[in-house]
Motif scaffolding. Structure first.
Motif, mmCIF file in Angstrom:
data_model
loop_
_atom_site.group_PDB
_atom_site.id
_atom_site.type_symbol
_atom_site.label_atom_id
_atom_site.label_comp_id
_atom_site.label_asym_id
_atom_site.label_seq_id
_atom_site.Cartn_x
_atom_site.Cartn_y
_atom_site.Cartn_z
ATOM 1 N N THR A 150 0.855 -1.182 0.000
ATOM 2 C CA THR A 150 0.000 0.000 0.000
ATOM 3 C C THR A 150 0.890 1.229 0.000
ATOM 4 N N ILE A 151 0.785 2.023 -1.049
ATOM 5 C CA ILE A 151 1.631 3.194 -1.215
ATOM 6 C C ILE A 151 0.768 4.375 -1.645
ATOM 7 N N LEU A 152 1.400 5.525 -1.777
ATOM 8 C CA LEU A 152 0.769 6.676 -2.400
ATOM 9 C C LEU A 152 1.185 6.733 -3.863
ATOM 10 N N THR A 153 0.310 7.207 -4.708
ATOM 11 C CA THR A 153 0.670 7.338 -6.124
ATOM 12 C C THR A 153 1.866 8.273 -6.302
ATOM 13 N N SER A 154 2.098 9.155 -5.334
ATOM 14 C CA SER A 154 3.203 10.106 -5.400
ATOM 15 C C SER A 154 4.479 9.580 -4.750
ATOM 16 N N ASP A 155 4.489 8.331 -4.306
ATOM 17 C CA ASP A 155 5.696 7.753 -3.698
ATOM 18 C C ASP A 155 6.755 7.529 -4.753
ATOM 19 N N GLN A 156 7.966 7.965 -4.464
ATOM 20 C CA GLN A 156 9.072 7.790 -5.383
ATOM 21 C C GLN A 156 9.627 6.369 -5.298
ATOM 22 N N THR A 157 10.598 6.073 -6.140
ATOM 23 C CA THR A 157 11.146 4.716 -6.230
ATOM 24 C C THR A 157 11.665 4.222 -4.884
ATOM 25 N N GLU A 158 12.392 5.072 -4.175
ATOM 26 C CA GLU A 158 12.951 4.662 -2.887
ATOM 27 C C GLU A 158 11.852 4.337 -1.887
ATOM 28 N N ASP A 159 10.757 5.100 -1.916
ATOM 29 C CA ASP A 159 9.635 4.821 -1.013
ATOM 30 C C ASP A 159 9.024 3.453 -1.299
ATOM 31 N N VAL A 160 8.833 3.145 -2.576
ATOM 32 C CA VAL A 160 8.225 1.866 -2.940
ATOM 33 C C VAL A 160 9.159 0.709 -2.596
ATOM 34 N N LEU A 161 10.452 0.885 -2.886
ATOM 35 C CA LEU A 161 11.421 -0.152 -2.531
ATOM 36 C C LEU A 161 11.428 -0.384 -1.032
ATOM 37 N N GLU A 162 11.333 0.694 -0.275
ATOM 38 C CA GLU A 162 11.281 0.582 1.188
ATOM 39 C C GLU A 162 10.032 -0.171 1.629
ATOM 40 N N ALA A 163 8.897 0.116 0.993
ATOM 41 C CA ALA A 163 7.652 -0.557 1.354
ATOM 42 C C ALA A 163 7.719 -2.044 1.059
ATOM 43 N N VAL A 164 8.305 -2.413 -0.080
ATOM 44 C CA VAL A 164 8.466 -3.832 -0.423
ATOM 45 C C VAL A 164 9.396 -4.518 0.563
ATOM 46 N N ALA A 165 10.509 -3.858 0.889
ATOM 47 C CA ALA A 165 11.457 -4.427 1.846
ATOM 48 C C ALA A 165 10.801 -4.623 3.208
ATOM 49 N N SER A 166 9.979 -3.666 3.601
ATOM 50 C CA SER A 166 9.284 -3.772 4.881
ATOM 51 C C SER A 166 8.303 -4.941 4.876
ATOM 52 N N LYS A 167 7.586 -5.101 3.765
ATOM 53 C CA LYS A 167 6.604 -6.190 3.661
ATOM 54 C C LYS A 167 7.295 -7.543 3.754
ATOM 55 N N LEU A 168 8.498 -7.623 3.184
ATOM 56 C CA LEU A 168 9.246 -8.885 3.191
ATOM 57 C C LEU A 168 10.109 -9.049 4.430
ATOM 58 N N ASP A 169 10.216 -7.977 5.242
ATOM 59 C CA ASP A 169 11.086 -7.983 6.423
ATOM 60 C C ASP A 169 12.556 -8.080 6.040
ATOM 61 N N LEU A 170 12.919 -7.440 4.950
ATOM 62 C CA LEU A 170 14.314 -7.381 4.523
ATOM 63 C C LEU A 170 15.017 -6.296 5.342
ATOM 64 N N PRO A 171 16.155 -6.618 5.975
ATOM 65 C CA PRO A 171 16.851 -5.626 6.811
ATOM 66 C C PRO A 171 17.247 -4.380 6.029
ATOM 67 N N ASP A 172 17.282 -3.255 6.725
ATOM 68 C CA ASP A 172 17.600 -1.983 6.084
ATOM 69 C C ASP A 172 18.950 -2.017 5.378
ATOM 70 N N ASP A 173 19.951 -2.658 5.995
ATOM 71 C CA ASP A 173 21.286 -2.618 5.417
ATOM 72 C C ASP A 173 21.449 -3.558 4.233
ATOM 73 N N LEU A 174 20.394 -4.272 3.850
ATOM 74 C CA LEU A 174 20.447 -5.113 2.651
ATOM 75 C C LEU A 174 19.623 -4.530 1.508
ATOM 76 N N VAL A 175 18.849 -3.489 1.798
ATOM 77 C CA VAL A 175 17.980 -2.924 0.767
ATOM 78 C C VAL A 175 18.805 -2.387 -0.395
ATOM 79 N N GLY A 176 19.993 -1.846 -0.110
ATOM 80 C CA GLY A 176 20.836 -1.288 -1.157
ATOM 81 C C GLY A 176 21.329 -2.304 -2.166
ATOM 82 N N TYR A 177 21.179 -3.572 -1.872
ATOM 83 C CA TYR A 177 21.602 -4.621 -2.802
ATOM 84 C C TYR A 177 20.519 -4.952 -3.831
#
Length: 504
Positions: free
Chosen positions: A125-152
């Motif tokens: 669930t995002i906003l239509t105005s969410d940028q790429t980093e916001d969406v990537l963060e939301a996906v990582a959060s949904k999957l429980d991917l640690p913050d320090d691995l998101v950059g990969y």
């Protein structure tokens, strides 16, 4: 680096369409670009920001209109390529806002589906105005991917074919809104996928430290094998399937790392002029190289690799005839082709240009003309705004040249980060409210089904020639291209290696 092009808008007089890597991004007016320029000057100083095309008191002549278009295009390219200006929030937020306004999509909460390599769909669930980093963060959060691995990992715009394979269109950038980017294409074949965004398999160790990272990497590896991107023989396939049955994911990945084309992106068939003109080629990008599987006119197959560190520079060019196409083509159609050319150090003192041409495609009549006669470029698609490669239904094959250029640039960037002692590991920024958006129930990454029996065509092909020679040279100061292309059209390679005679 992205390719920014500007065309006069056919829908709004005095406006310009800004295309990013061949796809319409937004529509803006001269006054808006001038406002961006003035804001950048205010923040960074007049000596940092490039010159902007001046205002004109009187109505512009056709020649002056074209001159201004060229100047605006060069300005936007110069700003984007500047590390400070191109990465600034002022520049990126301008492009994001313009993208949303162009597509007339209001800011509201929506559910966006992001694919994983195993076909699983992650709904965020995002906003239509969410940028790429916001969406990537939301996906990582949904999957429980640690913050320090998101950059990969990164989000990629892909086109899914009927057999389930993917054609990669581009990596989504920080100046775009993923929801707007994918929905504005009006084609369900275009989707967003989460995939690792690094080339050096040594980084796999970092990703496999965490359960979710391991599952994502495992799912991607299985998918690449199933689609024939990673070559396996019968014995290797038997070993991989045995490890799958034991759910030995790390061991599965370790074995896959030893296989040919592990971690590569495979592209659709193209045409190359190496080793001779008119050769059909399948290009794979990975391991800091472009691998060629070339079919010669005599049906022989040759294979070789071009190391990115031996590429002095590269460029992407397009060719669109302004007529209705060559004799014998369909009435009311023209053809477009897009080329990636790189200058390669074949041997001591010998540089040579190698060209990869995306398949020529027939385009509807509206492609050419449109008031653009004699300008050397074509009007964009009136349906999706694509500057190149639009067909019914929206064929993106020619965009492979642009994706190849992006792959080369990301390989160079990664090499330079390693050379400087840096790391791609990064902590992801927190939202303004200081908390990540977490769902009540975390969604685990499902394991893919067991591998099917390998296709016979995946067996290693017999090599009919040795690998292409690759040595480098110091002191190369200019390009020897046969075409007269401006310096701004080239992507210089800072990872280009030079060696002296004593090293040969």
């Amino acid at each position: 680096m992205e390719i920014l092009t500007i065309y006069p808008s056919a829908e709004s007089s005095g406006a310009y369409n800004i295309h990013v890597n061949g796809v319409l991004h937004c529509r803006v007016r001269y006054s808006q670009l001038l406002g961006l320029h003035e804001q950048l000057r205010k923040e960074y100083g007049a000596n940092v920001v490039p010159a902007f095309p001046p205002k004109k008191i009187f109505t512009l002549t056709p020649a002056e209109v074209e001159q201004r278009r060229e100047q605006l295009e060069k300005y936007m390219q110069a700003v984007r390529q500047d590390p400070t200006l191109g990465g600034s929030e002022t520049f990126n937020s301008f492009l994001r806002k313009a993208q949303q306004e162009t597509q007339q999509i209001p800011t509201e909460e929506v559910v966006l589906e992001v694919l994983l390599s195993n076909g699983q769909r992650v709904k965020v669930t995002i906003l239509t105005s969410d940028q790429t980093e916001d969406v990537l963060e939301a996906v990582a959060s949904k999957l429980d991917l640690p913050d320090d691995l998101v950059g990969y990992f990164s989000l990629f715009l892909v086109r899914q074919t009927k057999d389930g394979a993917f054609s990669f269109v581009r990596k989504l950038q920080e100046f775009e809104l993923p929801y707007v980017s994918v929905t504005s294409l009006h084609n369900p074949e275009f989707q967003i996928i989460l995939r690792k965004s690094y080339w050096d398999s040594a980084y796999d160790d970092d990703v496999m430290e965490h359960r979710v990272g391991l599952n994502l990497l495992y799912a991607q590896t299985v998918s690449d094998i199933e689609h024939g991107w990673i070559l396996v023989n019968k014995e290797q396939h038997r070993q991989l399937k045995s490890l799958q049955e034991k759910v030995s994911k790390k061991e599965f990945i370790r074995l896959a790392q030893t296989l040919k084309y592990y971690g590569y992106l495979k592209f659709d068939p193209c045409v190359t002029d190496f080793p001779e003109k008119g050769c059909h080629v399948v290009v794979s990008a990975g391991n800091n190289e472009l691998n060629f599987q070339v079919r010669l006119p005599n049906e022989q197959i040759k294979e070789g690799s071009f190391k990115v560190t031996r590429m002095r520079c590269w460029r992407v060019t397009s060719s669109v005839p302004m007529s209705n196409g060559p004799s014998g083509s369909s009435p009311g159609k023209s053809e477009v082709k897009l080329e990636l050319a790189f200058e390669y150090l074949m041997s001591k003192d010998r540089l040579q240009w190698v060209t990869i041409t995306s398949p020529q495609v027939e385009l509807p009549l509206w492609w050419s003309g449109g008031g653009c006669e004699g300008k050397g470029w074509a009007a964009p698609c009136v349906r999706c705004g694509m500057a190149v490669g639009c067909l019914e239904p929206h064929d993106t094959s020619p965009l492979q040249a642009i994706m190849l250029s992006i792959c080369l640039q990301s390989m160079v960037d990664e090499l330079m980060v390693k050379k400087s002692g840096g790391s791609i590991r990064k902590m992801f920024r927190r939202r303004v409210n200081g908390a990540l958006r977490r769902s009540d129930s975390q969604q685990a990454v499902k394991s893919p089904p067991l591998l099917d029996s390998p296709d016979a065509s995946w067996e290693p092909m017999a090599k009919l020639s040795s690998k292409l020679t690759s040595v480098s040279l110091r002191g190369i100061s200019h390009s020897s291209s046969a075409n007269d292309v401006g310096a701004n059209d080239f992507h210089g390679n800072y990872a280009f290696e030079g060696i002296g005679d004593e090293d040969l």
